[in-house]
Design a protein around this motif. Structure first.
Motif, mmCIF file in Angstrom:
data_model
loop_
_atom_site.group_PDB
_atom_site.id
_atom_site.type_symbol
_atom_site.label_atom_id
_atom_site.label_comp_id
_atom_site.label_asym_id
_atom_site.label_seq_id
_atom_site.Cartn_x
_atom_site.Cartn_y
_atom_site.Cartn_z
ATOM 1 N N MET A 1 0.834 -1.172 0.000
ATOM 2 C CA MET A 1 0.000 0.000 0.000
ATOM 3 C C MET A 1 0.888 1.249 0.000
ATOM 4 S SD MET A 1 -3.246 -0.426 0.292
ATOM 5 C CE MET A 1 -4.619 -0.649 1.290
ATOM 6 N N TYR A 2 0.498 2.209 -0.780
ATOM 7 C CA TYR A 2 1.206 3.481 -0.845
ATOM 8 C C TYR A 2 0.268 4.613 -0.442
ATOM 9 C CZ TYR A 2 4.914 1.274 -3.622
ATOM 10 O OH TYR A 2 5.942 0.500 -4.062
ATOM 11 N N THR A 3 0.828 5.651 0.141
ATOM 12 C CA THR A 3 0.055 6.865 0.385
ATOM 13 C C THR A 3 -0.098 7.595 -0.950
ATOM 14 O OG1 THR A 3 1.992 8.258 0.801
ATOM 15 C CG2 THR A 3 1.050 7.086 2.703
ATOM 16 N N GLY A 4 -0.931 8.621 -0.959
ATOM 17 C CA GLY A 4 -1.112 9.395 -2.184
ATOM 18 C C GLY A 4 0.183 10.004 -2.672
ATOM 19 N N GLY A 5 0.971 10.564 -1.750
ATOM 20 C CA GLY A 5 2.247 11.167 -2.125
ATOM 21 C C GLY A 5 3.232 10.154 -2.675
ATOM 22 N N GLU A 6 3.238 8.969 -2.082
ATOM 23 C CA GLU A 6 4.136 7.916 -2.569
ATOM 24 C C GLU A 6 3.709 7.443 -3.955
ATOM 25 O OE1 GLU A 6 5.479 5.754 1.597
ATOM 26 O OE2 GLU A 6 3.521 5.294 0.748
ATOM 27 N N THR A 7 2.410 7.390 -4.182
ATOM 28 C CA THR A 7 1.904 6.990 -5.497
ATOM 29 C C THR A 7 2.331 7.987 -6.561
ATOM 30 O OG1 THR A 7 0.014 5.888 -4.480
ATOM 31 C CG2 THR A 7 -0.179 6.436 -6.811
ATOM 32 N N VAL A 8 2.230 9.266 -6.242
ATOM 33 C CA VAL A 8 2.669 10.307 -7.176
ATOM 34 C C VAL A 8 4.167 10.183 -7.431
ATOM 35 C CG1 VAL A 8 2.990 12.807 -7.443
ATOM 36 C CG2 VAL A 8 0.781 11.904 -6.675
ATOM 37 N N SER A 9 4.934 9.991 -6.378
ATOM 38 C CA SER A 9 6.384 9.856 -6.517
ATOM 39 C C SER A 9 6.759 8.654 -7.381
ATOM 40 C CB SER A 9 7.022 9.729 -5.132
ATOM 41 O OG SER A 9 8.404 9.563 -5.240
ATOM 42 N N ARG A 10 6.137 7.518 -7.138
ATOM 43 C CA ARG A 10 6.431 6.313 -7.930
ATOM 44 C C ARG A 10 5.998 6.507 -9.387
ATOM 45 N NH1 ARG A 10 9.707 5.713 -4.728
ATOM 46 N NH2 ARG A 10 9.468 4.553 -2.816
ATOM 47 N N SER A 11 4.921 7.241 -9.585
ATOM 48 C CA SER A 11 4.466 7.500 -10.947
ATOM 49 C C SER A 11 5.447 8.412 -11.682
ATOM 50 C CB SER A 11 3.070 8.118 -10.932
ATOM 51 O OG SER A 11 2.143 7.209 -10.368
ATOM 52 N N HIS B 1 9.684 4.647 -22.069
ATOM 53 C CA HIS B 1 9.771 4.939 -23.497
ATOM 54 C C HIS B 1 8.365 5.116 -24.075
ATOM 55 C CE1 HIS B 1 14.030 4.259 -23.539
ATOM 56 N NE2 HIS B 1 13.861 3.082 -22.997
ATOM 57 N N GLU B 2 7.357 4.795 -23.261
ATOM 58 C CA GLU B 2 5.949 4.927 -23.645
ATOM 59 C C GLU B 2 5.282 5.981 -22.766
ATOM 60 O OE1 GLU B 2 4.576 3.234 -26.138
ATOM 61 O OE2 GLU B 2 6.404 2.111 -26.555
ATOM 62 N N ARG B 3 5.956 7.111 -22.587
ATOM 63 C CA ARG B 3 5.512 8.130 -21.628
ATOM 64 C C ARG B 3 4.100 8.630 -21.919
ATOM 65 N NH1 ARG B 3 9.789 12.526 -20.837
ATOM 66 N NH2 ARG B 3 10.752 10.908 -19.590
ATOM 67 N N ASP B 4 3.773 8.904 -23.178
ATOM 68 C CA ASP B 4 2.444 9.414 -23.505
ATOM 69 C C ASP B 4 1.362 8.416 -23.108
ATOM 70 O OD1 ASP B 4 3.383 11.826 -24.618
ATOM 71 O OD2 ASP B 4 3.720 10.852 -26.542
ATOM 72 N N GLN B 5 1.568 7.168 -23.434
ATOM 73 C CA GLN B 5 0.594 6.126 -23.104
ATOM 74 C C GLN B 5 0.476 5.944 -21.589
ATOM 75 O OE1 GLN B 5 1.362 2.399 -25.030
ATOM 76 N NE2 GLN B 5 -0.284 1.350 -23.963
ATOM 77 N N LEU B 6 1.601 5.940 -20.901
ATOM 78 C CA LEU B 6 1.580 5.804 -19.447
ATOM 79 C C LEU B 6 0.844 6.977 -18.820
ATOM 80 C CD1 LEU B 6 2.375 4.441 -16.817
ATOM 81 C CD2 LEU B 6 4.624 5.534 -17.000
ATOM 82 N N TRP B 7 1.125 8.191 -19.278
ATOM 83 C CA TRP B 7 0.460 9.379 -18.733
ATOM 84 C C TRP B 7 -1.058 9.256 -18.863
ATOM 85 C CZ3 TRP B 7 1.409 13.283 -15.649
ATOM 86 C CH2 TRP B 7 0.523 14.361 -15.635
ATOM 87 N N ARG B 8 -1.520 8.857 -20.042
ATOM 88 C CA ARG B 8 -2.960 8.731 -20.266
ATOM 89 C C ARG B 8 -3.586 7.643 -19.401
ATOM 90 N NH1 ARG B 8 -1.095 9.442 -25.523
ATOM 91 N NH2 ARG B 8 -1.320 7.216 -25.963
ATOM 92 N N SER B 9 -2.815 6.665 -18.988
ATOM 93 C CA SER B 9 -3.361 5.565 -18.189
ATOM 94 C C SER B 9 -3.465 5.896 -16.695
ATOM 95 C CB SER B 9 -2.499 4.302 -18.367
ATOM 96 O OG SER B 9 -1.266 4.430 -17.684
ATOM 97 N N LEU B 10 -2.812 6.971 -16.271
ATOM 98 C CA LEU B 10 -2.839 7.337 -14.854
ATOM 99 C C LEU B 10 -4.173 7.984 -14.484
ATOM 100 C CD1 LEU B 10 0.722 8.919 -14.542
ATOM 101 C CD2 LEU B 10 -0.013 6.688 -13.655
ATOM 102 N N PRO B 11 -4.655 7.710 -13.262
ATOM 103 C CA PRO B 11 -5.881 8.383 -12.812
ATOM 104 C C PRO B 11 -5.668 9.898 -12.736
ATOM 105 C CG PRO B 11 -5.252 6.613 -11.294
ATOM 106 C CD PRO B 11 -4.132 6.782 -12.273
ATOM 107 N N ASP B 12 -6.758 10.644 -12.854
ATOM 108 C CA ASP B 12 -6.684 12.103 -12.827
ATOM 109 C C ASP B 12 -5.975 12.621 -11.575
ATOM 110 O OD1 ASP B 12 -7.946 12.473 -15.262
ATOM 111 O OD2 ASP B 12 -9.929 12.764 -14.380
ATOM 112 N N TRP B 13 -6.268 12.034 -10.411
ATOM 113 C CA TRP B 13 -5.681 12.555 -9.172
ATOM 114 C C TRP B 13 -4.166 12.374 -9.153
ATOM 115 C CZ3 TRP B 13 -3.016 9.628 -5.621
ATOM 116 C CH2 TRP B 13 -3.177 8.247 -5.678
#
Length: 76
Positions: A1-11, A19-31
């Motif tokens: 389990m990660y906190t919100g801040g840790e999730t952002v950091s890992r993301s 190498h698939e940054r655009d695709q990864l970005w689109r797959s992340l939740p809005d928050w």
């Protein structure tokens, strides 16, 4: 389990190394995308990084600079 801040950091870590940054970005939740943008908006090129021995601060700084430039060029 990660906190919100840790999730952002890992993301951020995943985006920096992707190498698939655009695709990864689109797959992340809005928050998570909003959290990443908040981090990048607070960061400036003149900032000094502190990593507490987890990574080379210069490398982390350069990665954030590059990611911030990518977000500015790809605002969607």
């Amino acid at each position: 389990m990660y906190t919100g801040g840790e999730t952002v950091s890992r993301s951020i870590d995943a985006l920096v190394g992707s190498h698939e940054r655009d695709q990864l970005w689109r797959s992340l939740p809005d928050w998570v995308r909003q959290g990443i943008d908040k981090v990048l908006n607070r960061f400036s090129i003149g900032d000094e990084m502190v990593t507490f021995g987890h990574a080379d601060p210069r490398v982390v700084h350069d990665e954030l600079v590059e990611l911030k430039r990518w977000r500015e060029a790809n605002p969607g």
